[in-house]
Design a protein around this motif. Sequence first.
Motif, PDB file in Angstrom:
ATOM      1  N   UNK A   1      47.486  34.430  43.737  1.00  0.00           N
ATOM      2  CA  UNK A   1      48.921  34.264  43.531  1.00  0.00           C
ATOM      3  C   UNK A   1      49.550  35.438  42.789  1.00  0.00           C
ATOM      4  N   UNK A   2      48.790  36.545  42.641  1.00  0.00           N
ATOM      5  CA  UNK A   2      49.342  37.688  41.927  1.00  0.00           C
ATOM      6  C   UNK A   2      48.703  38.967  42.451  1.00  0.00           C
ATOM      7  N   UNK A   3      49.220  39.521  43.560  1.00  0.00           N
ATOM      8  CA  UNK A   3      48.660  40.769  44.100  1.00  0.00           C
ATOM      9  C   UNK A   3      48.760  41.900  43.091  1.00  0.00           C
ATOM     10  N   UNK A   4      47.833  42.840  43.192  1.00  0.00           N
ATOM     11  CA  UNK A   4      47.880  44.003  42.313  1.00  0.00           C
ATOM     12  C   UNK A   4      49.032  44.906  42.720  1.00  0.00           C
ATOM     13  N   UNK A   5      49.542  45.735  41.808  1.00  0.00           N
ATOM     14  CA  UNK A   5      50.587  46.697  42.193  1.00  0.00           C
ATOM     15  C   UNK A   5      50.118  47.560  43.353  1.00  0.00           C
ATOM     16  N   UNK A   6      50.995  47.811  44.315  1.00  0.00           N
ATOM     17  CA  UNK A   6      50.548  48.510  45.521  1.00  0.00           C
ATOM     18  C   UNK A   6      50.247  49.976  45.299  1.00  0.00           C
ATOM     19  N   UNK A   7      50.539  50.508  44.125  1.00  0.00           N
ATOM     20  CA  UNK A   7      50.190  51.892  43.834  1.00  0.00           C
ATOM     21  C   UNK A   7      48.815  52.007  43.169  1.00  0.00           C
ATOM     22  N   UNK A   8      48.178  50.872  42.845  1.00  0.00           N
ATOM     23  CA  UNK A   8      46.821  50.911  42.308  1.00  0.00           C
ATOM     24  C   UNK A   8      45.874  51.429  43.393  1.00  0.00           C
TER      25      UNK A   8
ATOM     26  N   UNK B   1      41.745  37.071  48.764  1.00  0.00           N
ATOM     27  CA  UNK B   1      42.117  35.785  48.163  1.00  0.00           C
ATOM     28  C   UNK B   1      43.423  35.223  48.709  1.00  0.00           C
ATOM     29  N   UNK B   2      44.295  36.109  49.221  1.00  0.00           N
ATOM     30  CA  UNK B   2      45.593  35.643  49.720  1.00  0.00           C
ATOM     31  C   UNK B   2      45.461  34.751  50.945  1.00  0.00           C
ATOM     32  N   UNK B   3      44.327  34.827  51.645  1.00  0.00           N
ATOM     33  CA  UNK B   3      44.157  33.986  52.836  1.00  0.00           C
ATOM     34  C   UNK B   3      44.341  32.516  52.506  1.00  0.00           C
ATOM     35  N   UNK B   4      43.998  32.148  51.303  1.00  0.00           N
ATOM     36  CA  UNK B   4      44.046  30.731  50.946  1.00  0.00           C
ATOM     37  C   UNK B   4      45.442  30.315  50.479  1.00  0.00           C
ATOM     38  N   UNK B   5      46.396  31.290  50.582  1.00  0.00           N
ATOM     39  CA  UNK B   5      47.804  30.950  50.420  1.00  0.00           C
ATOM     40  C   UNK B   5      48.614  31.454  51.610  1.00  0.00           C
TER      41      UNK B   5
ATOM     42  N   UNK C   1      39.715  46.285  44.960  1.00  0.00           N
ATOM     43  CA  UNK C   1      40.530  45.419  44.121  1.00  0.00           C
ATOM     44  C   UNK C   1      41.430  44.503  44.935  1.00  0.00           C
ATOM     45  N   UNK C   2      41.815  44.923  46.133  1.00  0.00           N
ATOM     46  CA  UNK C   2      42.643  44.049  46.974  1.00  0.00           C
ATOM     47  C   UNK C   2      41.924  42.741  47.272  1.00  0.00           C
ATOM     48  N   UNK C   3      40.592  42.736  47.212  1.00  0.00           N
ATOM     49  CA  UNK C   3      39.815  41.528  47.452  1.00  0.00           C
ATOM     50  C   UNK C   3      39.291  40.931  46.154  1.00  0.00           C
ATOM     51  N   UNK C   4      39.743  41.471  45.018  1.00  0.00           N
ATOM     52  CA  UNK C   4      39.261  40.997  43.722  1.00  0.00           C
ATOM     53  C   UNK C   4      40.363  40.334  42.919  1.00  0.00           C
TER      54      UNK C   4
ATOM     55  N   UNK D   1      49.357  34.423  52.669  1.00  0.00           N
ATOM     56  CA  UNK D   1      50.308  35.488  52.356  1.00  0.00           C
ATOM     57  C   UNK D   1      49.624  36.828  52.553  1.00  0.00           C
ATOM     58  N   UNK D   2      49.096  37.044  53.786  1.00  0.00           N
ATOM     59  CA  UNK D   2      48.183  38.165  53.984  1.00  0.00           C
ATOM     60  C   UNK D   2      48.665  39.208  54.974  1.00  0.00           C
ATOM     61  N   UNK D   3      49.837  39.017  55.588  1.00  0.00           N
ATOM     62  CA  UNK D   3      50.232  39.913  56.677  1.00  0.00           C
ATOM     63  C   UNK D   3      50.498  41.340  56.207  1.00  0.00           C
ATOM     64  N   UNK D   4      50.658  41.553  54.923  1.00  0.00           N
ATOM     65  CA  UNK D   4      50.900  42.910  54.413  1.00  0.00           C
ATOM     66  C   UNK D   4      49.669  43.494  53.734  1.00  0.00           C
ATOM     67  N   UNK D   5      48.507  42.818  53.833  1.00  0.00           N
ATOM     68  CA  UNK D   5      47.355  43.283  53.062  1.00  0.00           C
ATOM     69  C   UNK D   5      46.841  44.637  53.543  1.00  0.00           C
ATOM     70  N   UNK D   6      46.896  44.902  54.862  1.00  0.00           N
ATOM     71  CA  UNK D   6      46.411  46.191  55.356  1.00  0.00           C
ATOM     72  C   UNK D   6      47.300  47.334  54.865  1.00  0.00           C
ATOM     73  N   UNK D   7      48.628  47.120  54.871  1.00  0.00           N
ATOM     74  CA  UNK D   7      49.526  48.148  54.354  1.00  0.00           C
ATOM     75  C   UNK D   7      49.271  48.404  52.871  1.00  0.00           C
ATOM     76  N   UNK D   8      48.943  47.324  52.137  1.00  0.00           N
ATOM     77  CA  UNK D   8      48.678  47.473  50.698  1.00  0.00           C
ATOM     78  C   UNK D   8      47.404  48.280  50.460  1.00  0.00           C
ATOM     79  N   UNK D   9      46.410  48.097  51.327  1.00  0.00           N
ATOM     80  CA  UNK D   9      45.148  48.830  51.184  1.00  0.00           C
ATOM     81  C   UNK D   9      45.343  50.310  51.501  1.00  0.00           C
ATOM     82  N   UNK D  10      46.169  50.582  52.532  1.00  0.00           N
ATOM     83  CA  UNK D  10      46.337  51.959  52.994  1.00  0.00           C
ATOM     84  C   UNK D  10      47.310  52.746  52.115  1.00  0.00           C
ATOM     85  N   UNK D  11      48.315  52.086  51.517  1.00  0.00           N
ATOM     86  CA  UNK D  11      49.370  52.800  50.797  1.00  0.00           C
ATOM     87  C   UNK D  11      48.846  53.744  49.717  1.00  0.00           C
ATOM     88  N   UNK D  12      47.908  53.327  48.826  1.00  0.00           N
ATOM     89  CA  UNK D  12      47.472  54.270  47.785  1.00  0.00           C
ATOM     90  C   UNK D  12      46.683  55.455  48.326  1.00  0.00           C
TER      91      UNK D  12
END
Length: 460
Positions: A32-39, A405-409, A25-28, A411-422
């Motif tokens: 402009x609207x990341x999913x909640x990081x607990x998903x 999708x955030x690459x095109x804005x 889902x992080x790539x879906x 705003x991606x430096x936290x994407x790995x933490x978002x993937x690992x957190x759940x």
Amino acid sequence: MTFTLWYSTYSFLFRLLPSFHILLFEMTTYHDYPSPDYFPNYLHNSRIMEYLRRYAQHFDLTKHIRFLVDSMRKRSDFSCTDILVETTGKQESYVFDGIMVCSSLYTGPILPLQNFPGINRFKGQYIHSCEYRSPEKFQGKKIIVVGIGNSGADLAIELSHVASQVYLSTRRGAWIWNRVWDNGMPMDTVLFTHFKTILNKFYPTFLINRWAENKLNARFNHDVYGLLPKHRYVLATCGDDLPNHIISGRVLIKSDVREFTETSAIFGDGTEEDVDVVIFATGYTSSFPFLENNATVLDSQHSMFKFVFPPQLEKPTLAFIGILQPVGATIPTSELQSDFRGIAKVFCCKTYVKLTFTVSEIVPVQYVEYMDEIASEIGAKPNLPSIFLWDPKLAVEIFFGPCTPYQYRLAILTQRERIIKPLRTRTLICDQPPSSVPFWLKSACAALLLFALTLIIIKG
């Protein structure tokens, strides 16, 4: 000039299995609207629906949505389109200068009963996979699932928990991909990167096929499990649990069904099995019943500019969003397609330049390449050489990291933490995740990439 965007809210996703968990889902998400990081990384379809509702609420979109489009008819001068919609039992008419049809590529079930002799005399139940909702009513049944796409594999896995026996019938076999990839990371984050995309262009196809097939066979031998297909790995099915259910006997792989009797199915190898239920996971077809001349909107060659604009219209007042098969997520590719700047630019054209259209059949589209192509058209593709000069860390993440999708804005430096957190539901003292690519290799490749791009710019 007025525009409208008619969304089906990806309703085709929710007519599939309740256990639909195919794409990370992080790539879906929308950019402009990341999913909640607990998903969780792979979502139940109810969570995807929750995300879409949150998105509509956050941007206050609900008031602009009208459901149930009844018909669309273009004006005699082709300048605009009349739309008839039904809302809360009432019909309303609107006129728009430009229309985007976003009802997805697959809207109607394919149920090829003519290919299954004897199905009409079969006394058991048979349905299409789109009619399936939950496994409870199939308790203790003997079930055949026909088709080994993502829907067929998920159905066989889910039903095997309640059925007395599940048979998975396949004519061609399938390569079974794993959602959980190296180091326990989601498959999408490892494979869908700019770095891997560039490597794929340099490696011969036969070497890529061999690498992928060897890797998949290392987990379980597709030949031994009765799944080995004749085609190469590019056509694959996600089914992490399928080999576990085959080895435990819950799911039995069978060849194609030759014919049905009143109480059984006879397979292509001559074997016969008694069955109570047949579920056809035989795919979907595209349909646009609300358009006039539905059959002629998309020509037989599907020669659409960027898979968006049909070439035979007198004026560019109609665009299709999501009429493609990305090898990856649909939402971000559709979002880039529907970017207002790009669509409006074509809608506002006085003339329709058909020479820019090329024939492109609806076949799987490489995710990263297509995203970059559309982003370039609308001026949203990150400029790596420039970014590397003022923010090397960001440039490395864009190049080596997952193409979210955030690459095109940017705003991606936290994407790995978002993937690992759940995944971190238990805290450890030393919980540093291993990196799939060493930092020195990332830095060296980034420097080489910058040097190569600089040479290209100078020569250009």
